[in-house]
Design an enzyme around this catalytic site. Structure first.
Site, PDB file in Angstrom:
ATOM      1  N   CYS A 104      77.006  31.218  19.687  1.00 58.24           N
ATOM      2  CA  CYS A 104      77.409  32.187  20.713  1.00 58.24           C
ATOM      3  C   CYS A 104      76.126  32.695  21.373  1.00 58.24           C
ATOM      4  O   CYS A 104      75.075  32.077  21.247  1.00 58.24           O
ATOM      5  CB  CYS A 104      78.256  33.325  20.133  1.00 58.24           C
ATOM      6  SG  CYS A 104      77.371  34.426  19.026  1.00 58.24           S
ATOM      7  N   ARG A 105      76.204  33.811  22.052  1.00 59.12           N
ATOM      8  CA  ARG A 105      75.017  34.303  22.761  1.00 59.12           C
ATOM      9  C   ARG A 105      73.945  34.788  21.788  1.00 59.12           C
ATOM     10  O   ARG A 105      72.772  34.428  21.901  1.00 59.12           O
ATOM     11  CB  ARG A 105      75.395  35.429  23.719  1.00 59.12           C
ATOM     12  CG  ARG A 105      74.194  36.038  24.449  1.00 59.12           C
ATOM     13  CD  ARG A 105      74.615  37.138  25.404  1.00 59.12           C
ATOM     14  NE  ARG A 105      73.465  37.728  26.070  1.00 59.12           N
ATOM     15  CZ  ARG A 105      72.772  38.754  25.601  1.00 59.12           C
ATOM     16  NH1 ARG A 105      73.099  39.292  24.437  1.00 59.12           N
ATOM     17  NH2 ARG A 105      71.744  39.240  26.281  1.00 59.12           N
TER      18      ARG A 105
END
Length: 203
Positions: free
Chosen positions: A73-74
């Site tokens: 994810c980020r």
């Protein structure tokens, strides 16, 4: 609603993941960000399975993930939630990309890029900050509005403690964040046949 992590999430750093990808048997890369974030930039060969979709179809995904899996994810928070979800249905060999796409980009690692959009965490900060600011300014005329700011503060505190974010989940459903889509059957078929660059699963 997820519970706080009770066990330490296994992580892999960007340099090690690059080595694994270059090896003869790379892990499956599941990117759990929104489709819009995925379209902006993603690791070549990654499959986009947004977190809400992964949670909904965890049993089906488990049946098609027999090798090592790295969740992305980020920053690592959503990937950690995905790890808990898949571990809960008995899927072994799970790791989270430590530092997420931020660490991957900082390492100047390969990326597939598309049209730039705001990532989900940035959108949450904008919406939460705007609500708090408007509530505080509006409380000069309507004193009760200060409690709206308090409610947002409580929500952000709860999100930090539980490693979840209701506002982020809601924003993720907006058309801006959905991007182009295909059904889960498509990505399941791709998982069967092997990795290709930038695969996507959505509702």
């Amino acid at each position: 609603m997820s519970n706080p992590e009770t066990t330490r999430t296994a992580t892999v750093d960007a340099a090690t993941l690059r080595e694994l990808i270059a090896s003869g048997r790379p892990p499956r890369l599941l990117d759990v960000r929104t489709p819009a974030e995925f379209e902006t930039s993603h690791i070549p060969g990654a499959y986009n399975v947004p977190l809400d979709l992964l949670k909904e179809h965890r049993e089906e995904l488990r049946n098609h993930l027999n090798e090592d899996v790295v969740l992305i994810c980020r920053s690592g928070a959503r990937a950690a939630q995905a790890e808990q979800t898949l571990a809960g249905v008995g899927l072994p060999n799970l790791k989270v990309l430590g530092g997420g796409m931020m660490a991957w980009q900082a390492a100047d690692a390969p990326l597939n890029r598309g049209a730039a959009r705001w990532d989900l965490e940035r959108q949450v900060r904008l919406v939460a900050g705007s609500i708090v600011l408007v509530s505080i300014l509006g409380s000069v005329l309507v004193p009760g509005l200060k409690w709206v700011a308090g409610f947002i503060g409580a929500g952000l505190t709860f999100a930090a403690v539980t490693n979840t974010c209701a506002m982020g989940m809601l924003l993720g459903k907006l058309p801006y964040n959905r991007g182009a889509s295909c059904d889960l059957d498509t990505v399941v078929g791709q998982l069967r046949t092997g990795p290709t660059a930038g695969q996507r699963a959505s509702r």
